[in-house]
Write an enzyme that holds these catalytic residues in place. Structure first.
Site, PDB file in Angstrom:
ATOM      1  N   ARG A   1      -8.353 -64.639  23.384  1.00  0.00           N
ATOM      2  CA  ARG A   1      -9.196 -63.536  22.916  1.00  0.00           C
ATOM      3  C   ARG A   1      -8.775 -62.159  23.420  1.00  0.00           C
ATOM      4  O   ARG A   1      -9.472 -61.187  23.213  1.00  0.00           O
ATOM      5  CB  ARG A   1     -10.656 -63.817  23.278  1.00  0.00           C
ATOM      6  CG  ARG A   1     -11.182 -65.030  22.531  1.00  0.00           C
ATOM      7  CD  ARG A   1     -12.652 -65.305  22.800  1.00  0.00           C
ATOM      8  NE  ARG A   1     -13.047 -66.469  22.046  1.00  0.00           N
ATOM      9  CZ  ARG A   1     -12.900 -67.730  22.454  1.00  0.00           C
ATOM     10  NH1 ARG A   1     -12.389 -67.978  23.643  1.00  0.00           N
ATOM     11  NH2 ARG A   1     -13.262 -68.733  21.686  1.00  0.00           N
TER      12      ARG A   1
ATOM     13  N   GLY B   1     -14.138 -75.404  29.684  1.00  0.00           N
ATOM     14  CA  GLY B   1     -14.019 -76.817  30.055  1.00  0.00           C
ATOM     15  C   GLY B   1     -15.312 -77.537  30.330  1.00  0.00           C
ATOM     16  O   GLY B   1     -15.298 -78.663  30.829  1.00  0.00           O
TER      17      GLY B   1
ATOM     18  N   ASP C   1     -26.349 -76.656  24.037  1.00  0.00           N
ATOM     19  CA  ASP C   1     -25.104 -75.882  23.988  1.00  0.00           C
ATOM     20  C   ASP C   1     -25.392 -74.450  23.569  1.00  0.00           C
ATOM     21  O   ASP C   1     -24.600 -73.812  22.875  1.00  0.00           O
ATOM     22  CB  ASP C   1     -24.073 -76.519  23.046  1.00  0.00           C
ATOM     23  CG  ASP C   1     -22.691 -75.859  23.155  1.00  0.00           C
ATOM     24  OD1 ASP C   1     -22.365 -75.349  24.233  1.00  0.00           O
ATOM     25  OD2 ASP C   1     -21.957 -75.844  22.145  1.00  0.00           O
TER      26      ASP C   1
ATOM     27  N   ALA D   1     -13.765 -73.691  17.354  1.00  0.00           N
ATOM     28  CA  ALA D   1     -14.238 -75.043  17.059  1.00  0.00           C
ATOM     29  C   ALA D   1     -14.232 -75.346  15.570  1.00  0.00           C
ATOM     30  O   ALA D   1     -13.827 -76.428  15.142  1.00  0.00           O
ATOM     31  CB  ALA D   1     -15.643 -75.227  17.633  1.00  0.00           C
TER      32      ALA D   1
ATOM     33  N   CYS E   1     -12.215 -88.679  18.152  1.00  0.00           N
ATOM     34  CA  CYS E   1     -11.234 -88.152  17.201  1.00  0.00           C
ATOM     35  C   CYS E   1     -11.696 -86.917  16.441  1.00  0.00           C
ATOM     36  O   CYS E   1     -10.880 -86.094  16.024  1.00  0.00           O
ATOM     37  CB  CYS E   1     -10.848 -89.229  16.169  1.00  0.00           C
ATOM     38  SG  CYS E   1     -10.524 -90.864  16.861  1.00  0.00           S
TER      39      CYS E   1
ATOM     40  N   HIS F   1      -9.583 -83.978  14.401  1.00  0.00           N
ATOM     41  CA  HIS F   1      -9.222 -84.402  13.040  1.00  0.00           C
ATOM     42  C   HIS F   1     -10.309 -84.162  12.006  1.00  0.00           C
ATOM     43  O   HIS F   1     -10.107 -84.475  10.831  1.00  0.00           O
ATOM     44  CB  HIS F   1      -8.809 -85.877  13.049  1.00  0.00           C
ATOM     45  CG  HIS F   1      -7.511 -86.121  13.746  1.00  0.00           C
ATOM     46  ND1 HIS F   1      -6.302 -85.826  13.163  1.00  0.00           N
ATOM     47  CD2 HIS F   1      -7.238 -86.605  14.985  1.00  0.00           C
ATOM     48  CE1 HIS F   1      -5.327 -86.132  14.009  1.00  0.00           C
ATOM     49  NE2 HIS F   1      -5.864 -86.597  15.123  1.00  0.00           N
TER      50      HIS F   1
END
Length: 714
Positions: free
Chosen positions: A152, A213, A336, A573, A639, A643
């Site tokens: 950023r 993290g 979150d 994300a 996954c 993906h």
């Protein structure tokens, strides 16, 4: 002093062509100069930083000034003539990852970061490359982070350029040459879950950086280093550690009273992965802290509690790192709902008198105005649909939560989602209109506890929640997609009301910049760059870049000519897990710097095509429905974040759509078991059994057959 005197002569670089023809990358970390002592590029002193608003031609930091309002006083480009804005030049970074940085422009030189923390120095007038720095991160580190290898931005200070590198290094470069002056590993406890994607800040001889993290079980902190030497000066932890080892300071001892259980064994979270802001008048650093680790409070802190200092704005002494005050936007965070979104300083007239404030629109959907000297909450109101809380109680300063908001009595459909009502995409403030311009989004989410939760080591999200299954039935999906909305909101921070709103067909729209020319600029992930009247929201200009934009532009001037510059490339994300709603993002994916001026006539270089997928040719589906369902759950945990939701790839060309993979016929188990060394794909041998892997394969095979049926005419 003329622009030519400010720019240093550069010789010996390869292919220094106008980037409108696409400048190729060199891997040089230094550049030779004819007279290196003639100028001092990047000589941004503390005094110059404090007077940044007096040089409207410059963009000294990612937010332009210490206040980070992202407001340009330049007026040459205005709402009345912006229709004449044309392309001046384009610089191609040669990569196809997330592009999140705002350019920094100092003394005619543009400094900007690309994926991994690569740094590029360009002639801000022409786009010619002056030097580049490649931190050479091991590609396997790409599996560590939650949301891609984007970066950023950087800081320029006292002749150096400071950048946080993805693998948690902080590096200082010579602003003239790109040569490394020093570098430090900010990850001293060797927890390789820590990554850096945020921009460092500079303050009175200190360079300050946080990290990410939290989804992988780390303890958050922010660190300050000596700008000349890289020596660590202080570290402020954002959540308490193991009580048996003692607490670093009274702030951590006080915070521990708001936790329960053995939270420290799960990390705790609270990472400072993006926003920090410095007030030089008080020598105070404000940091925005992140979510809990894991998300579900009942797991990390079984007896409840506010869990300080999660999801908070925390003020610390910039010289010592000593705690001063905090305000927690989301006590006992369980959704979150980070408070890492951009912070902004301003002076507003409230109740008839000027107040020095700090403002934020975090993920949780409320807009906050605080007294920045005391942390007193002055006002708060929701700027979007919010269902987890009815309002903020101004007596207590706390949200009033709705029934089952914490999903303890079963699944709960909530707004906002973990994507946030506003994520990291920078907002801007125009002191002339008195409005804040917020990249807003609305996404529904079902929160539901994970049964028999056990934390997993390695490259795995540990949330304590079931990942909600997005509808796979096309008819149901068609009813859900309209609930996902994006917009640009102009918000009045004094009245806490919306002034105007422009709706978009997609979310994850770019950061904003506003100018004294009564303009707001914003890009979209579908590839448009728009300009609106700042006072009314009327669209007055657009340019089809053809490449997705999520970064915020910068505005600067050289020799009296005003420029608008923005980085392309969809990151974060959404770029990975977009899944079934990725089809709304038709733009290509590439990292380029696009720069515009009045009367610009450069031609947009050809936009690279997306890498074609192999044809759908899955093997027969022999698994039982129960095995497919088990595979779906495993896919979602291990996954999906790379993906894509529903086994539909997101926007990243370097991550395949597994429905098209020939490995479904042979080699799937071996690849998942051992990974792909030298790439993002880690081994899952310690996490998944052969039976687990076969269930995942069965789910993907099923989704491939679904795709074939959906392509057939009715």
């Amino acid at each position: 002093m003329t622009r030519t005197a400010l720019l240093w002569p550069v010789a010996g670089l390869l292919s220094l062509t106008l980037a409108a023809g696409c400048t190729p990358i060199t891997e040089q970390n230094t550049a030779t100069t004819e007279n290196p002592d003639a100028v001092s590029p990047g000589a941004v002193t503390d005094d110059r930083w404090r007077r940044a608003d007096q040089e409207p031609q410059s963009w000294l930091g990612v937010g332009r000034t210490y206040e980070e309002q992202r407001f340009s006083p330049l007026t040459q480009i205005s709402a009345d003539n912006v229709a004449n804005l044309g392309l001046a030049w384009v610089y191609d970074m040669g990569s196809k990852q997330g592009g999140s940085a705002t350019p920094v422009v100092v003394d005619g030189v543009m400094y900007i970061t690309g994926p991994w923390g690569k740094v590029y120095a360009l002639d801000a007038l022409t786009g010619k490359q002056l030097w580049t720095y490649n931190p050479r991160v091991n590609p396997e580190a790409g599996a560590r982070g939650c949301c891609g290898v984007t970066n950023r931005g950087l800081a320029v200070y006292q002749g150096k350029v400071y950048v946080g590198v993805y693998d948690a290094r902080l590096v200082a470069l010579d602003a003239r040459t790109g040569a490394v002056a020093w570098e430090v590993n900010t990850n001293e406890d060797n927890n390789d879950r820590r990554t850096i994607t945020g921009a460092p800040r500079v303050a009175n001889g200190r360079v300050i950086i946080g990290h990410g993290g939290a989804e992988f079980g780390v303890r958050g902190y922010v660190s300050a280093y000596d700008a000349d030497t890289g020596k660590k000066l202080w570290r402020f932890y954002t959540v308490p550690g193991n009580p048996e080892r003692g607490f670093e300071n009274q702030a951590m001892a006080d915070a521990a009273e708001t936790w329960s259980g053995d939270w420290w064994t799960q990390g705790g979270g609270g990472t400072v992965w993006d926003s920090m802001i410095y007030d030089p008048t008080a020598d105070v650093l404000y940091i925005g802290t992140g979510n809990g680790s894991p998300w579900n409070r009942r797991i990390r802190s079984p007896e409840g509690g506010d869990n300080l200092y999660l999801s908070s704005i925390v003020a610390v002494n910039a010289r010592s790192g000593e705690y001063l005050w905090h305000y927690q936007t989301t006590p006992g965070e369980a959704w979150d709902y980070t408070a890492t979104q951009p912070l902004m300083l301003a002076t507003l007239e409230l109740a008839g008198k000027p107040r020095d404030v700090i403002m934020q629109a975090p993920k949780n959907g409320f807009f906050y105005v605080l007294d920045r000297h005391t942390g007193e909450l002055l006002s708060a109101n929701n700027f979007t649909k919010v269902t987890w809380a009815s309002h903020i109680d101004m007596t207590t300063g706390r949200p009033v939560e709705t029934e089952n908001a914490r999903y303890e009595d079963g699944p709960q459909l909530a707004f906002p989602s973990p994507f946030g009502a506003h994520n990291w995409h920078p907002m801007s403030y125009n002191p002339q209109t008195g409005l804040v311009y917020i990249p807003h989004q609305q996404v529904p989410w079902v929160y539901n506890e994970e049964e028999d939760y056990q934390a997993k080591p390695g490259n795995v999200f540990n949330l304590g929640l079931k990942w909600p299954d997005f509808p796979e039935d096309p008819s149901v999906l068609a009813q859900v997609l309209p609930l996902i909305k994006g917009s640009l909101i102009a918000w009045d921070p004094v009245t806490q009301q919306k002034a105007w709103e422009v709706e978009y067909p997609t979310i994850w729209n770019g950061g904003t910049v506003t100018t004294a020319g009564n303009l707001v600029f914003q890009g979209t992930p579908s590839g448009q760059l728009y300009a609106y009247r700042a006072d009314s929201g009327e669209r007055v200009w657009s340019y089809d870049v053809g490449i997705g934009i999520v970064a915020a532009p910068a505005v600067y001037a050289i020799d009296g000519e005003e420029y608008v510059s923005v980085l392309t490339g969809v990151g974060g994300a959404l770029s990975r897990i977009a899944g079934p709603f990725a089809a709304a993002y038709q733009a290509r994916h590439s990292n380029r710097v696009y720069t515009f001026r009045l009367g610009g006539t450069a031609t947009n270089p050809p936009v690279p095509e997306r890498r074609p997928q192999p044809p759908l040719s899955p093997p027969a589906l022999a698994a039982t429905p129960a095995a497919v369902d088990a595979g779906r759950a495993l896919y979602n945990r291990y996954c999906m974040r790379c993906h894509g939701e529903g086994a539909i790839a997101g926007l990243m060309d370097d991550i395949p759509d597994l429905r098209h993979s020939p490995l479904l016929h042979a080699g799937f188990e071996t690849t998942v078991h051992h990974g792909r060394p030298g790439t993002y794909m880690p081994p899952f041998d310690s996490l998944l059994t052969e039976a687990d892997i076969e269930q995942v394969r069965s789910y993907i095979v099923k989704r491939a057959h679904d795709a074939i049926r959906e392509q057939q005419p009715e």
